[in-house]
Write a protein that holds these residues in place. Sequence first.
Motif, mmCIF file in Angstrom:
data_model
loop_
_atom_site.group_PDB
_atom_site.id
_atom_site.type_symbol
_atom_site.label_atom_id
_atom_site.label_comp_id
_atom_site.label_asym_id
_atom_site.label_seq_id
_atom_site.Cartn_x
_atom_site.Cartn_y
_atom_site.Cartn_z
ATOM 1 N N GLU A 21 0.840 -1.209 0.000
ATOM 2 C CA GLU A 21 0.000 0.000 0.000
ATOM 3 C C GLU A 21 0.868 1.250 0.000
ATOM 4 O O GLU A 21 0.592 2.214 -0.728
ATOM 5 N N LYS A 22 1.935 1.240 0.804
ATOM 6 C CA LYS A 22 2.859 2.376 0.801
ATOM 7 C C LYS A 22 3.546 2.512 -0.558
ATOM 8 O O LYS A 22 3.712 3.612 -1.080
ATOM 9 N N GLY A 23 3.959 1.364 -1.127
ATOM 10 C CA GLY A 23 4.679 1.388 -2.390
ATOM 11 C C GLY A 23 3.856 1.913 -3.542
ATOM 12 O O GLY A 23 4.392 2.460 -4.507
ATOM 13 N N LEU A 24 2.528 1.759 -3.466
ATOM 14 C CA LEU A 24 1.649 2.228 -4.536
ATOM 15 C C LEU A 24 1.114 3.641 -4.280
ATOM 16 O O LEU A 24 0.313 4.158 -5.045
ATOM 17 N N THR A 25 1.571 4.240 -3.181
ATOM 18 C CA THR A 25 1.228 5.630 -2.905
ATOM 19 C C THR A 25 2.132 6.540 -3.727
ATOM 20 O O THR A 25 3.331 6.290 -3.848
ATOM 21 N N SER A 49 3.039 4.239 -17.495
ATOM 22 C CA SER A 49 3.487 4.543 -18.859
ATOM 23 C C SER A 49 3.400 3.304 -19.748
ATOM 24 O O SER A 49 3.371 3.411 -20.977
ATOM 25 N N LEU A 50 3.355 2.108 -19.110
ATOM 26 C CA LEU A 50 3.293 0.845 -19.848
ATOM 27 C C LEU A 50 1.862 0.354 -20.045
ATOM 28 O O LEU A 50 1.540 -0.239 -21.083
ATOM 29 N N GLY A 51 1.004 0.561 -19.061
ATOM 30 C CA GLY A 51 -0.355 0.041 -19.150
ATOM 31 C C GLY A 51 -1.300 0.751 -18.199
ATOM 32 O O GLY A 51 -0.874 1.481 -17.300
ATOM 33 N N GLN A 52 -2.586 0.502 -18.385
ATOM 34 C CA GLN A 52 -3.611 1.166 -17.583
ATOM 35 C C GLN A 52 -3.790 0.525 -16.205
ATOM 36 O O GLN A 52 -4.400 1.099 -15.320
ATOM 37 N N LYS A 53 -3.244 -0.676 -16.043
ATOM 38 C CA LYS A 53 -3.491 -1.411 -14.797
ATOM 39 C C LYS A 53 -2.192 -2.011 -14.261
ATOM 40 O O LYS A 53 -1.475 -2.710 -14.976
ATOM 41 N N ILE A 54 -1.871 -1.713 -12.989
ATOM 42 C CA ILE A 54 -0.704 -2.277 -12.308
ATOM 43 C C ILE A 54 -1.203 -3.190 -11.201
ATOM 44 O O ILE A 54 -1.989 -2.774 -10.344
ATOM 45 N N ILE A 55 -0.743 -4.441 -11.219
ATOM 46 C CA ILE A 55 -1.113 -5.408 -10.174
ATOM 47 C C ILE A 55 0.167 -5.836 -9.447
ATOM 48 O O ILE A 55 1.157 -6.186 -10.089
ATOM 49 N N VAL A 56 0.138 -5.787 -8.124
ATOM 50 C CA VAL A 56 1.317 -6.144 -7.328
ATOM 51 C C VAL A 56 0.917 -7.156 -6.258
ATOM 52 O O VAL A 56 -0.095 -6.977 -5.578
ATOM 53 N N TYR A 57 1.684 -8.231 -6.156
ATOM 54 C CA TYR A 57 1.587 -9.082 -4.969
ATOM 55 C C TYR A 57 2.987 -9.498 -4.554
ATOM 56 O O TYR A 57 3.933 -9.403 -5.341
ATOM 57 N N SER A 58 3.127 -9.930 -3.295
ATOM 58 C CA SER A 58 4.468 -10.161 -2.763
ATOM 59 C C SER A 58 4.447 -11.271 -1.717
ATOM 60 O O SER A 58 3.383 -11.719 -1.267
ATOM 61 N N LYS A 59 5.632 -11.723 -1.391
ATOM 62 C CA LYS A 59 5.803 -12.711 -0.326
ATOM 63 C C LYS A 59 6.928 -12.220 0.580
ATOM 64 O O LYS A 59 7.989 -11.825 0.092
ATOM 65 N N LYS A 60 6.680 -12.234 1.874
ATOM 66 C CA LYS A 60 7.696 -11.783 2.832
ATOM 67 C C LYS A 60 7.846 -12.838 3.921
ATOM 68 O O LYS A 60 6.880 -13.151 4.631
ATOM 69 N N ASN A 61 9.045 -13.406 3.991
ATOM 70 C CA ASN A 61 9.327 -14.449 4.984
ATOM 71 C C ASN A 61 8.290 -15.580 4.923
ATOM 72 O O ASN A 61 7.794 -16.062 5.948
ATOM 73 N N VAL A 115 -6.247 1.792 -4.483
ATOM 74 C CA VAL A 115 -5.984 0.453 -5.009
ATOM 75 C C VAL A 115 -7.103 -0.494 -4.580
ATOM 76 O O VAL A 115 -7.809 -0.250 -3.594
ATOM 77 N N TYR A 116 -7.257 -1.580 -5.343
ATOM 78 C CA TYR A 116 -8.221 -2.620 -5.020
ATOM 79 C C TYR A 116 -7.471 -3.822 -4.464
ATOM 80 O O TYR A 116 -6.535 -4.315 -5.103
#
Length: 565
Positions: A80-84, A109-121, A142-143
Amino acid sequence: MSEFIKLEIEEERVCDAISKIGYSPAPALLDICDNSVTARAKNIKIVLNKKDGKTLSNKNNVLSYTIIDDGKGMSNRDIEKGLTIGSPVTYGKNSLSKYGFGLKSAGLSLGQKIIVYSKKNGVLSKAYTLDREKVKSDGFGVYKGEISDASEQLSSNLLDDYQSGTVVHITNTVPHHDSITKTKNKLEEQMGVIYFDYLKKGLNIFLDYSNKLKVIEPIDILHWGDSISSFVNDKYCGTRPIKVLNEKVKLPELPENTPPIIIKACTFPQDKMSSVSSLDTEDRKRLKGYKVGRDRKGAFIYRNGRLISWGHSLDGIVGRDYLGLRVKIEVETAHDEALHVDVSKQHFVLPESFLNTLQRLLEIPKSTHKEVFAKCKAITDNDENSPEGSKFNERNESFSEEDPDDDTGEIDPVKANARREKIVSESKVKAPENENPSEDDLPDSDVFKRIVYSSKVKGNRFWDAGLDIDHGSFSIVNKNHDFYHLIMANLGSSSWERQALEAMAYSLASAENNTLKNFNLGLDDKIKPEEELIIIKNILEKFKKVFSHQLETWALSNQDILKDD
């Protein structure tokens, strides 16, 4: 006391503005990779997903971009912070990140939609989607949801091999973007230079496109380890670069304890040296690897070990004629204020005092460059033995093939795709093997051959057209045609005149293929699709026959034209 009035921000216009900072696809993907490097990733994969029915060389052929890394990963709150916009994140000393705009500006600049997911530990996050279309109605945000619901193109198992890591998926690509061929060639050519220091220290970068996986190797833009320490005209054989500068410079605008800027320079032999027949295969292979030319001249400026400016002219100090002069300038975060580094970290202003110092330091290197090129010219003047078509193919490796009707909606995609598969099938029969293998054809060359020469073209055609399912059109030039052996064969195989004629031959083949694939007679209710294709083929065969005959007649009537010079 004055009244404070808080003003609203037009969020959609802000998104539009940050997406137009000046990116093309390759630099945008690299900016997202910077986040992976900052997250201490050891492995980064960039995936270019192609639209169905497109070749790699077609413009606007990217379905989506995916960047996968094994960095330190993010929690839901971190994403959430990273997409701010203007991420509230504290960056470490000499980080590649700076303002907190990179992912948003590069991604949008590449597309209309950015989707991010991650794994931590070992803990997998939710998927977060920033959707430009939804910003218009819902405002900036963000959704948050399940990975499986974010996009049908996106898999939730991309991080299964990692304890921590992040996936950035960009879809609904913007119109008028570069072809996969152009983007992947830029990335292949530049990433080894841009991340040279990181790759040498253990970073692995992979480029995935069309079921191919390319490993990016580190490239020292100066080839310092290959370079010799001095130039002696009588002894120089034109096979290696020469070290011409190694200095450290302090900026008077900054505090005394600020680290110095490191400046190194080399001058390279002419590119044509890679075709000299008297050199052994190893020398010619190494010379080709230097890629001397307008795309690799000037100053290469690194910030914290990452290249931020490719081929800077230093305000004209390294002019257009210094094709073999390369300068490497290394700066750190401590120099940012004096250089006015911007949001994209690609634009800055060099202080006048620094430019004056560079002007003085580069006087002798520029003089040496002229002597080196004069020496190389003397060696190559009587040695034009490079394989036919090789220079054109190398120079146009990233060329994008287009039909001007692609964006008009006049092309039937289903019919065009069916015809394309038929043309590709027929091309496999036409494509000639290398009739005159030469040691100049280096075994590891993977440059697509848009121009091929053959004595097996049927009839008296000047050219035959072929179509590769991945790379697009190629032209087979008939070595038995009078225009070839009276005109083209008398031009140096690497000369600009030969390359201009090869451009004509390639364009004829591209026009033939695109007409066969995309042209519609408007008779769908009267004739079958296969009958329509036969009619178009017959028309093109008549055109090819007349063109080839006229060209032959002209060549026979003007065969002494080259002697007039």
